[in-house]
Scaffold this active site. Structure first.
Site, PDB file in Angstrom:
ATOM      1  N   GLY A 151       0.858  -1.351   0.084  1.00  0.00           N
ATOM      2  CA  GLY A 151       0.003  -0.083  -0.073  1.00  0.00           C
ATOM      3  C   GLY A 151       0.820   1.190  -0.103  1.00  0.00           C
ATOM      4  O   GLY A 151       1.856   1.421   0.786  1.00  0.00           O
TER       5      GLY A 151
ATOM      6  N   ASN B  41      -1.995  -9.064  11.603  1.00  0.00           N
ATOM      7  CA  ASN B  41      -1.080  -7.841  11.195  1.00  0.00           C
ATOM      8  C   ASN B  41      -1.534  -6.487  11.648  1.00  0.00           C
ATOM      9  O   ASN B  41      -2.643  -6.462  11.738  1.00  0.00           O
ATOM     10  CB  ASN B  41      -0.433  -7.901   9.932  1.00  0.00           C
ATOM     11  CG  ASN B  41      -1.345  -7.122   9.111  1.00  0.00           C
ATOM     12  OD1 ASN B  41      -1.029  -5.810   8.763  1.00  0.00           O
ATOM     13  ND2 ASN B  41      -2.243  -7.435   8.364  1.00  0.00           N
TER      14      ASN B  41
ATOM     15  N   LEU C 246       0.470   0.241   7.278  1.00  0.00           N
ATOM     16  CA  LEU C 246       0.921   0.967   5.943  1.00  0.00           C
ATOM     17  C   LEU C 246       2.184   1.422   5.927  1.00  0.00           C
ATOM     18  O   LEU C 246       2.532   2.692   5.187  1.00  0.00           O
ATOM     19  CB  LEU C 246      -0.340   2.002   5.437  1.00  0.00           C
ATOM     20  CG  LEU C 246      -1.623   1.401   5.252  1.00  0.00           C
ATOM     21  CD1 LEU C 246      -2.511   2.732   5.310  1.00  0.00           C
ATOM     22  CD2 LEU C 246      -1.739   0.618   4.229  1.00  0.00           C
TER      23      LEU C 246
ATOM     24  N   ASN D 109      -7.670   1.266  -1.480  1.00  0.00           N
ATOM     25  CA  ASN D 109      -7.728   0.376  -0.231  1.00  0.00           C
ATOM     26  C   ASN D 109      -8.503   1.368   0.821  1.00  0.00           C
ATOM     27  O   ASN D 109      -7.959   1.929   1.643  1.00  0.00           O
ATOM     28  CB  ASN D 109      -6.230   0.154   0.387  1.00  0.00           C
ATOM     29  CG  ASN D 109      -6.246  -0.788   1.446  1.00  0.00           C
ATOM     30  OD1 ASN D 109      -7.461  -1.125   1.988  1.00  0.00           O
ATOM     31  ND2 ASN D 109      -5.012  -1.129   1.960  1.00  0.00           N
TER      32      ASN D 109
ATOM     33  N   CYS E   8      -8.297  -0.906   5.308  1.00  0.00           N
ATOM     34  CA  CYS E   8      -6.925  -1.286   6.397  1.00  0.00           C
ATOM     35  C   CYS E   8      -7.558  -1.005   7.611  1.00  0.00           C
ATOM     36  O   CYS E   8      -7.884   0.161   7.918  1.00  0.00           O
ATOM     37  CB  CYS E   8      -5.723  -0.344   5.887  1.00  0.00           C
ATOM     38  SG  CYS E   8      -4.515  -0.560   7.168  1.00  0.00           S
TER      39      CYS E   8
ATOM     40  N   LYS F 191     -11.306  -2.322  -2.781  1.00  0.00           N
ATOM     41  CA  LYS F 191     -10.633  -3.395  -1.864  1.00  0.00           C
ATOM     42  C   LYS F 191     -11.784  -3.319  -0.663  1.00  0.00           C
ATOM     43  O   LYS F 191     -11.528  -2.157   0.120  1.00  0.00           O
ATOM     44  CB  LYS F 191      -9.282  -3.580  -1.699  1.00  0.00           C
ATOM     45  CG  LYS F 191      -8.904  -4.541  -0.864  1.00  0.00           C
ATOM     46  CD  LYS F 191      -7.651  -4.848  -0.807  1.00  0.00           C
ATOM     47  CE  LYS F 191      -7.235  -5.873   0.248  1.00  0.00           C
ATOM     48  NZ  LYS F 191      -5.747  -6.122   0.205  1.00  0.00           N
TER      49      LYS F 191
ATOM     50  N   THR G  23      -8.562  -8.023   5.661  1.00  0.00           N
ATOM     51  CA  THR G  23      -8.660  -8.555   6.975  1.00  0.00           C
ATOM     52  C   THR G  23      -9.522  -8.634   7.623  1.00  0.00           C
ATOM     53  O   THR G  23     -10.273  -7.403   7.690  1.00  0.00           O
ATOM     54  CB  THR G  23      -6.947  -8.386   7.591  1.00  0.00           C
ATOM     55  OG1 THR G  23      -7.111  -7.209   7.739  1.00  0.00           O
ATOM     56  CG2 THR G  23      -5.665  -8.738   6.846  1.00  0.00           C
TER      57      THR G  23
ATOM     58  N   GLY H 135      -2.331 -13.906  -0.152  1.00  0.00           N
ATOM     59  CA  GLY H 135      -1.639 -12.999   0.938  1.00  0.00           C
ATOM     60  C   GLY H 135      -0.844 -14.002   1.892  1.00  0.00           C
ATOM     61  O   GLY H 135       0.446 -14.112   1.600  1.00  0.00           O
TER      62      GLY H 135
HETATM   63  C1  SIN Z   1      -1.174  -2.754   6.971  1.00  0.00           C
HETATM   64  O1  SIN Z   1      -0.277  -2.230   6.352  1.00  0.00           O
HETATM   65  O2  SIN Z   1      -1.405  -2.509   8.060  1.00  0.00           O
HETATM   66  C2  SIN Z   1      -1.809  -3.726   6.309  1.00  0.00           C
HETATM   67  C3  SIN Z   1      -2.613  -3.105   4.937  1.00  0.00           C
HETATM   68  C4  SIN Z   1      -4.416  -3.543   4.945  1.00  0.00           C
HETATM   69  O3  SIN Z   1      -4.618  -4.312   6.000  1.00  0.00           O
HETATM   70  O4  SIN Z   1      -5.077  -3.155   4.004  1.00  0.00           O
END
Ligand code: SIN
Length: 302
Positions: free
Chosen positions: A46, A69, A73, A126, A129, A164, A192, A264
């Site tokens: 991202g 996670n 970003l 996106n 997130c 997304k 997620t 992923g």
């Molecule tokens: C992240 O970098 O925190 C994950 C990106 C996401 O969940 O879209």
């Protein structure tokens, strides 16, 4: 000859298997293990207008059949990426998707503008997130805000736009319809699932950010159900993801209505996961006598 080519919003992929954003960086680490040209495509880590360090560690945790996670970003900034990382990546014969992020609608528009001028094939908005305080999922929860952000960013996109979607919503089909109405050329799902892990001995959350996003095989049944529901709700193509680790997993997502898929967490468990999945997908097509992979899309016998 088996046809593995798929088309998403006019972009042709040599096979339907795309690396999911955030699990493949900008491909460098994987390029030392295999030829990235075997991949259908790569959705890039991202990107934001400014460089970001992401959240404090620990920000990855293994959980039963999955991982959490809370990376937040981390990235070098869109312009830096275009100057320093994109030229090397472009040498591979695979489609590139820029995953665009921001704190505000203006940020998203600016990244869309930068990446529209760059040599990538598609843009992925996106709005799902779960790991940032501003922007991210905040734009992707209510159908009204999905519609508004998609409509706002679309005029800045000179490449096909994927939106997304977040699974952390009451009814994902409403958000899929809102993205379509806002001008999305395709949707990708699922990002997620919001979750957390706790250490009973330290009596603390495992992630420094307390909560994170769950991915991996644990979420696959949720993702399949959401792809299936969205396939019955919108006309634009769907890129399905959530816990794919095998060739038959790809087929399952396509049967539920996905035109392509993203892989992923499997990349983190096994860096050779994607070439293995692609070759097993070809075996599955041979075994089942299917000569065109596109005949799987939405063909679930219910
Ligand atoms: C992240 O970098 O925190 C994950 C990106 C996401 O969940 O879209």
């Amino acid at each position: 000859m088996i046809n593995m080519k798929v088309s998403v919003a006019g972009v042709e992929f040599k096979n339907p298997v795309i690396a999911a954003s955030g699990t493949f960086g900008f491909g460098k680490e994987f390029a030392s293990l295999y030829d990235l040209s075997v991949l259908g495509g790569i959705s890039l880590k991202g990107l934001t207008v400014e460089r970001r360090e992401g959240n404090a560690p620990p920000r990855i945790a293994e959980t039963p059949s999955g991982m959490l996670n809370s990376v937040g970003l981390q990235n070098p900034g869109a312009e830096y990426f275009v100057r320093h990382d994109l030229p090397e990546l472009r040498k591979y014969d695979t489609k590139l998707i820029a995953n665009i992020n921001g704190n505000t609608a203006e940020d998203y528009c600016r990244v869309a503008e930068i990446m529209s001028a760059a040599d990538v094939d598609m843009l992925e908005l996106n709005i799902s997130c779960p790991n940032v305080k501003c922007g991210g999922m905040a734009f992707g929860v209510k159908p009204e805000s999905v519609l508004a952000i998609t409509k706002t960013v679309k005029p800045y996109c000179r490449k096909p736009l994927i939106v997304k979607l977040s699974p952390n919503v009451a009814d994902i089909t409403e958000n899929a319809r809102a993205a379509e109405e806002g001008g999305a050329d395709a949707i990708a799902l699922i990002n997620t699932v919001s979750g957390m892990a706790v250490d009973a001995y330290s009596m603390r959350p495992v992630l420094a950010n307390v909560k994170g996003g769950l991915s991996g095989p644990a979420v696959k049944p949720i993702a399949l159900r959401m792809v299936y529901d969205c396939h019955n709700a919108v006309r634009i193509p769907i890129i399905g993801m959530g816990g794919i680790t095998s060739g038959t997993d790809v087929a399952e997502f396509m049967l539920c209505g996905a035109s392509a898929v993203q892989v992923g967490a499997a990349n983190i468990m096994n860096p050779m996961a994607m070439p293995e999945i692609i070759s097993r997908l070809a075996n599955y097509l041979t075994e089942t006598g299917i000569d065109d992979i596109n005949s799987l899309v939405g063909a679930l016998k219910v």
